[in-house]
Scaffold this motif. Sequence first.
Motif, PDB file in Angstrom:
ATOM      1  N   GLY A  53       0.782  -1.228   0.000  1.00  0.00           N
ATOM      2  CA  GLY A  53       0.000   0.000   0.000  1.00  0.00           C
ATOM      3  C   GLY A  53       0.811   1.272   0.000  1.00  0.00           C
ATOM      4  N   CYS A  54       2.133   1.161  -0.200  1.00  0.00           N
ATOM      5  CA  CYS A  54       3.009   2.343  -0.171  1.00  0.00           C
ATOM      6  C   CYS A  54       2.696   3.248  -1.377  1.00  0.00           C
ATOM      7  N   ASN A  55       2.234   4.452  -1.109  1.00  0.00           N
ATOM      8  CA  ASN A  55       1.917   5.377  -2.192  1.00  0.00           C
ATOM      9  C   ASN A  55       3.167   5.956  -2.825  1.00  0.00           C
ATOM     10  N   LEU A  56       4.255   5.935  -2.087  1.00  0.00           N
ATOM     11  CA  LEU A  56       5.527   6.356  -2.655  1.00  0.00           C
ATOM     12  C   LEU A  56       5.910   5.436  -3.812  1.00  0.00           C
ATOM     13  N   ALA A  57       5.719   4.136  -3.609  1.00  0.00           N
ATOM     14  CA  ALA A  57       6.001   3.173  -4.675  1.00  0.00           C
ATOM     15  C   ALA A  57       5.084   3.393  -5.871  1.00  0.00           C
ATOM     16  N   LEU A  58       3.833   3.712  -5.583  1.00  0.00           N
ATOM     17  CA  LEU A  58       2.866   3.964  -6.651  1.00  0.00           C
ATOM     18  C   LEU A  58       3.271   5.182  -7.473  1.00  0.00           C
ATOM     19  N   ALA A  59       3.676   6.243  -6.783  1.00  0.00           N
ATOM     20  CA  ALA A  59       4.117   7.453  -7.480  1.00  0.00           C
ATOM     21  C   ALA A  59       5.379   7.186  -8.292  1.00  0.00           C
ATOM     22  N   PHE A  60       6.297   6.453  -7.709  1.00  0.00           N
ATOM     23  CA  PHE A  60       7.566   6.136  -8.387  1.00  0.00           C
ATOM     24  C   PHE A  60       7.294   5.395  -9.696  1.00  0.00           C
ATOM     25  N   ARG A  61       6.374   4.458  -9.645  1.00  0.00           N
ATOM     26  CA  ARG A  61       6.016   3.684 -10.830  1.00  0.00           C
ATOM     27  C   ARG A  61       5.420   4.603 -11.900  1.00  0.00           C
ATOM     28  N   ASN A  82      12.227   5.445  -0.735  1.00  0.00           N
ATOM     29  CA  ASN A  82      12.276   5.260  -2.191  1.00  0.00           C
ATOM     30  C   ASN A  82      13.621   4.733  -2.664  1.00  0.00           C
ATOM     31  N   SER A  83      14.684   4.957  -1.884  1.00  0.00           N
ATOM     32  CA  SER A  83      16.013   4.544  -2.335  1.00  0.00           C
ATOM     33  C   SER A  83      16.144   3.029  -2.434  1.00  0.00           C
ATOM     34  N   ILE A  84      15.327   2.281  -1.691  1.00  0.00           N
ATOM     35  CA  ILE A  84      15.444   0.823  -1.792  1.00  0.00           C
ATOM     36  C   ILE A  84      14.722   0.294  -3.035  1.00  0.00           C
ATOM     37  N   ALA A  85      14.021   1.182  -3.748  1.00  0.00           N
ATOM     38  CA  ALA A  85      13.431   0.780  -5.027  1.00  0.00           C
ATOM     39  C   ALA A  85      14.396   1.010  -6.178  1.00  0.00           C
TER      40      ALA A  85
END
Length: 293
Positions: A53-61, A82-85
Amino acid sequence: MSLDITRINPAFADVMPQEYKDLVADGPFGRQLGVRDLGTFQELLEEHPLCAGCNLALAFRALVASLPNPEDSVLVGSTGCNSIAFPQLALHNVHSLFGNQNAVASGLKRALTLRFPGRVKDVVVVAGDGATADIGLDMTLHSWFRGEKITTVMLDNEVYANTGGQESGMTAQGEVRNMAPTGKKFEKIRLPDLAVDAGCAYVAVANTGNLARLGKVFRRAVLVAREVGPTYLQVYTPCPTNLKMNPAGSVGLAKERGKKDYGFREHLTPEAEQCLAAREGTAGSGEEEKNAP
């Protein structure tokens, strides 16, 4: 870079990883794709270790899917969730020391301009609120004062999420966090206003409740940075882990905040408006954008 270097030598075709083969055959390189095309091509971001559910991951994508020219883009990150993505990203990318990201991106942009004269190389900073508005604020502001032609994206989850939930400068006043039990004592930093005053040619505020708009404003920020000057995009990315909420409800929270205190807004200088009027009129061919000055 030339797309020719992505071609696989036939002698090694049988030993290349399938992910690489998929990128060469069906990746976004050399094509004009965006958020609306997700699911129809091989994405640049593979499975990542961020929370459910991480919205940071969603935005990054959404951001990497909206790069105008991913094959000629470099992302500069900093310490944070975000750095671990970044290790899962099939793009040139740099991990800088905490807060140094805009200084690193400035030098990189200048070096690429000298090394590849006449060719567009987009440099994009993607960092959290701690790296951008707290620890890295001085270097962020000075890159804007100097007029560096880079895009800065802040993924704002309003907390130091990866170190236990301390308040950040972007936490709203009065909000309680894991390590701020009595609530934030001062107002949320108005970084979009600072970006305008510091000379950014394009500034936008968005959230993960509307990914199509997020992709559009990100693309606009990159195109303006190429030709006019520094640009800034601030994205609200709620963190369900530190907010102690059901991950399935995090996008709903982003939409709710979008109707209240985190609504969409956009600032363009006259030069930025002229740039976008010219570039968006040519969207679709891609080559015009890629070879723009």
